[in-house]
Scaffold this motif. Sequence first.
Motif, PDB file in Angstrom:
ATOM      1  N   VAL A   1       3.424   9.943  -0.982  1.00 27.44           N
ATOM      2  CA  VAL A   1       2.390   8.907  -1.063  1.00 27.44           C
ATOM      3  C   VAL A   1       2.644   8.022  -2.285  1.00 27.44           C
ATOM      4  O   VAL A   1       2.537   6.793  -2.211  1.00 27.44           O
ATOM      5  CB  VAL A   1       0.972   9.540  -1.125  1.00 27.44           C
ATOM      6  CG1 VAL A   1      -0.085   8.503  -1.464  1.00 27.44           C
ATOM      7  CG2 VAL A   1       0.644  10.215   0.201  1.00 27.44           C
ATOM      8  N   THR A   2       3.055   8.641  -3.402  1.00 25.76           N
ATOM      9  CA  THR A   2       3.326   7.857  -4.608  1.00 25.76           C
ATOM     10  C   THR A   2       4.453   6.861  -4.357  1.00 25.76           C
ATOM     11  O   THR A   2       4.377   5.706  -4.791  1.00 25.76           O
ATOM     12  CB  THR A   2       3.686   8.792  -5.787  1.00 25.76           C
ATOM     13  OG1 THR A   2       2.620   9.719  -5.933  1.00 25.76           O
ATOM     14  CG2 THR A   2       3.853   8.031  -7.073  1.00 25.76           C
ATOM     15  N   SER A   3       5.483   7.269  -3.620  1.00 25.48           N
ATOM     16  CA  SER A   3       6.575   6.310  -3.396  1.00 25.48           C
ATOM     17  C   SER A   3       6.119   5.203  -2.443  1.00 25.48           C
ATOM     18  O   SER A   3       6.536   4.049  -2.588  1.00 25.48           O
ATOM     19  CB  SER A   3       7.866   7.000  -2.966  1.00 25.48           C
ATOM     20  OG  SER A   3       7.743   7.449  -1.659  1.00 25.48           O
TER      21      SER A   3
ATOM     22  N   ALA B   1       6.092   1.252  -3.436  1.00 21.76           N
ATOM     23  CA  ALA B   1       6.698   0.197  -2.600  1.00 21.76           C
ATOM     24  C   ALA B   1       5.683  -0.920  -2.360  1.00 21.76           C
ATOM     25  O   ALA B   1       6.014  -2.112  -2.438  1.00 21.76           O
ATOM     26  CB  ALA B   1       7.162   0.797  -1.266  1.00 21.76           C
ATOM     27  N   ALA B   2       4.427  -0.549  -2.107  1.00 14.27           N
ATOM     28  CA  ALA B   2       3.386  -1.558  -1.883  1.00 14.27           C
ATOM     29  C   ALA B   2       3.144  -2.362  -3.164  1.00 14.27           C
ATOM     30  O   ALA B   2       2.974  -3.578  -3.130  1.00 14.27           O
ATOM     31  CB  ALA B   2       2.098  -0.888  -1.415  1.00 14.27           C
ATOM     32  N   ALA B   3       3.167  -1.661  -4.309  1.00 13.81           N
ATOM     33  CA  ALA B   3       2.927  -2.347  -5.587  1.00 13.81           C
ATOM     34  C   ALA B   3       4.037  -3.363  -5.870  1.00 13.81           C
ATOM     35  O   ALA B   3       3.782  -4.469  -6.329  1.00 13.81           O
ATOM     36  CB  ALA B   3       2.838  -1.327  -6.720  1.00 13.81           C
ATOM     37  N   ARG B   4       5.285  -2.973  -5.573  1.00 16.38           N
ATOM     38  CA  ARG B   4       6.398  -3.898  -5.814  1.00 16.38           C
ATOM     39  C   ARG B   4       6.283  -5.121  -4.907  1.00 16.38           C
ATOM     40  O   ARG B   4       6.536  -6.244  -5.308  1.00 16.38           O
ATOM     41  CB  ARG B   4       7.740  -3.200  -5.577  1.00 16.38           C
ATOM     42  CG  ARG B   4       8.192  -2.370  -6.767  1.00 16.38           C
ATOM     43  CD  ARG B   4       9.649  -1.954  -6.616  1.00 16.38           C
ATOM     44  NE  ARG B   4       9.872  -1.175  -5.403  1.00 16.38           N
ATOM     45  CZ  ARG B   4       9.664   0.130  -5.306  1.00 16.38           C
ATOM     46  NH1 ARG B   4       9.228   0.815  -6.342  1.00 16.38           N
ATOM     47  NH2 ARG B   4       9.886   0.767  -4.156  1.00 16.38           N
ATOM     48  N   ALA B   5       5.856  -4.903  -3.654  1.00 19.55           N
ATOM     49  CA  ALA B   5       5.758  -6.014  -2.704  1.00 19.55           C
ATOM     50  C   ALA B   5       4.599  -6.948  -3.055  1.00 19.55           C
ATOM     51  O   ALA B   5       4.705  -8.160  -2.889  1.00 19.55           O
ATOM     52  CB  ALA B   5       5.576  -5.471  -1.286  1.00 19.55           C
TER      53      ALA B   5
ATOM     54  N   PRO C   1       6.362   7.703   4.840  1.00 21.92           N
ATOM     55  CA  PRO C   1       5.109   7.468   5.563  1.00 21.92           C
ATOM     56  C   PRO C   1       4.953   5.962   5.808  1.00 21.92           C
ATOM     57  O   PRO C   1       5.391   5.154   4.986  1.00 21.92           O
ATOM     58  CB  PRO C   1       4.030   7.954   4.595  1.00 21.92           C
ATOM     59  CG  PRO C   1       4.707   8.575   3.442  1.00 21.92           C
ATOM     60  CD  PRO C   1       6.157   8.253   3.496  1.00 21.92           C
ATOM     61  N   VAL C   2       4.373   5.603   6.941  1.00 17.11           N
ATOM     62  CA  VAL C   2       4.201   4.169   7.224  1.00 17.11           C
ATOM     63  C   VAL C   2       2.883   3.658   6.673  1.00 17.11           C
ATOM     64  O   VAL C   2       2.696   2.445   6.513  1.00 17.11           O
ATOM     65  CB  VAL C   2       4.312   3.857   8.736  1.00 17.11           C
ATOM     66  CG1 VAL C   2       5.726   4.151   9.223  1.00 17.11           C
ATOM     67  CG2 VAL C   2       3.280   4.623   9.564  1.00 17.11           C
TER      68      VAL C   2
ATOM     69  N   LEU D   1      -6.879   1.618   2.279  1.00 18.20           N
ATOM     70  CA  LEU D   1      -5.782   1.701   3.242  1.00 18.20           C
ATOM     71  C   LEU D   1      -4.557   0.996   2.653  1.00 18.20           C
ATOM     72  O   LEU D   1      -4.664  -0.135   2.185  1.00 18.20           O
ATOM     73  CB  LEU D   1      -6.222   0.984   4.532  1.00 18.20           C
ATOM     74  CG  LEU D   1      -5.171   0.749   5.606  1.00 18.20           C
ATOM     75  CD1 LEU D   1      -4.685   2.081   6.174  1.00 18.20           C
ATOM     76  CD2 LEU D   1      -5.760  -0.126   6.722  1.00 18.20           C
ATOM     77  N   VAL D   2      -3.420   1.684   2.675  1.00 17.07           N
ATOM     78  CA  VAL D   2      -2.179   1.076   2.169  1.00 17.07           C
ATOM     79  C   VAL D   2      -1.129   1.204   3.262  1.00 17.07           C
ATOM     80  O   VAL D   2      -0.775   2.320   3.667  1.00 17.07           O
ATOM     81  CB  VAL D   2      -1.675   1.806   0.902  1.00 17.07           C
ATOM     82  CG1 VAL D   2      -0.459   1.095   0.333  1.00 17.07           C
ATOM     83  CG2 VAL D   2      -2.778   1.923  -0.141  1.00 17.07           C
ATOM     84  N   ILE D   3      -0.637   0.071   3.737  1.00 24.02           N
ATOM     85  CA  ILE D   3       0.402   0.100   4.773  1.00 24.02           C
ATOM     86  C   ILE D   3       1.732  -0.240   4.109  1.00 24.02           C
ATOM     87  O   ILE D   3       1.799  -1.135   3.252  1.00 24.02           O
ATOM     88  CB  ILE D   3       0.064  -0.886   5.911  1.00 24.02           C
ATOM     89  CG1 ILE D   3      -1.278  -0.448   6.529  1.00 24.02           C
ATOM     90  CG2 ILE D   3       1.179  -0.928   6.952  1.00 24.02           C
ATOM     91  CD1 ILE D   3      -1.646  -1.078   7.823  1.00 24.02           C
ATOM     92  N   HIS D   4       2.765   0.510   4.460  1.00 26.35           N
ATOM     93  CA  HIS D   4       4.088   0.271   3.872  1.00 26.35           C
ATOM     94  C   HIS D   4       4.490  -1.188   4.138  1.00 26.35           C
ATOM     95  O   HIS D   4       4.287  -1.697   5.243  1.00 26.35           O
ATOM     96  CB  HIS D   4       5.112   1.237   4.510  1.00 26.35           C
ATOM     97  CG  HIS D   4       6.409   1.270   3.769  1.00 26.35           C
ATOM     98  ND1 HIS D   4       7.337   0.258   3.868  1.00 26.35           N
ATOM     99  CD2 HIS D   4       6.910   2.177   2.899  1.00 26.35           C
ATOM    100  CE1 HIS D   4       8.369   0.551   3.087  1.00 26.35           C
ATOM    101  NE2 HIS D   4       8.134   1.712   2.495  1.00 26.35           N
TER     102      HIS D   4
END
Length: 312
Positions: free
Chosen positions: A9-11, A15-19, A54-55, A71-74
Amino acid sequence: MHDNDIAEVTSLLDAAARADGRRPLSDHLYLDLVSGGDDGFAGLVAWEPGHEHPVAYAQVSTGNNSHVFELVIHPHHRYEMATIGPELMDAALDVVRSEGGGLVNWWVYEPTSAHRALANDAGMTQNRTLYQMRRGLPTERHATIETRAFIPGADDEVWLSVNNRAFADHAEQGGWTLETFRTRQQEAWFDPKGFRILELDGSVAGFCWTKVHHDGHELADPNHQGDLGEIYVIAVDPDFHGHGLGSEMTLAGLDHLTSSGIATALLYVDAANEGAVAMYRRLGFELHSTNAAFVTEVENRPGQIPDRLGAC
Ligand SMILES: CC(C)(COP(=O)(O)OP(=O)(O)OC[C@H]1O[C@@H](n2cnc3c(N)ncnc32)[C@H](O)[C@@H]1OP(=O)(O)O)[C@@H](O)C(=O)NCCC(=O)NCCS
């Protein structure tokens, strides 16, 4: 949640934070996740065949008299919002239902039509709007009042009473307990020197609690060059409102951030808190981004989590 799940989940969160250039989970939910989950916590991880990550991830945590859903979507799967979103939303609402139901708030950063459609289909209505405001430092004018650093332990109870009275009508910041406060003080970023206290006639009349986000630290804005200084929580005792102390306390916090070498300040404020928004604008803050809260009331009925989702 198992360590392995937390790592996955952290990764996804990274990824969401970088985007997006900002942390995807709010402080409260992130702390609940990494501490292993308080009462009412549910972390829902969505996987798809053929993908090693995870997606999407959804979390429910207990807030002040309500549940908070996020909710966090990849970033590579955002186009699937219309299929992933409802499934996680339904599963999360089922968790709330099975725990006795109640109010559920969903915070969304810069809501799009896809978020609104998902909220609408889940029977949610928009009820709050939160602004992130920013300004460059140093400020043109400086505090003319004298403040001191917070003293952990000695100031805890008096601070709590000022905070809870000042934020009596506030959904998250009101009704704190000593335990909530002490957990926050254990955070790595906590710095009593950046927590400015104003004492008048021997009592605490106001405070300005600042938080420094180092480059990428906690990913407040990983695309931002340099540290960011946040006015994290600020209030004036209601007995002292309207005498210019709010502005002075803001300036005291900003002066502290400037002396720590920070060149950009940020804060979050409820759009409905017109007095505070007007005060910040007068102090040179400008709107940077908007978060919306959607809300629904879930009735009490036992439910089941779909097999495809791992609940932890
Ligand atoms: C927000 C708060 C800190 C302001 O403190 P304060 O001491 O009353 O504020 P000030 O007297 O310095 O007033 C600040 C400015 O806002 C203006 N203002 C205050 N209330 C206002 C209102 N309801 N509408 C429009 N402007 C308002 C004042 O006119 C003043 O402008 P000026 O500097 O040009 O004179 C205080 O109301 C508070 O503690 N509120 C509860 C906690 C809170 O909401 N914190 C902010 C969360 S982000």
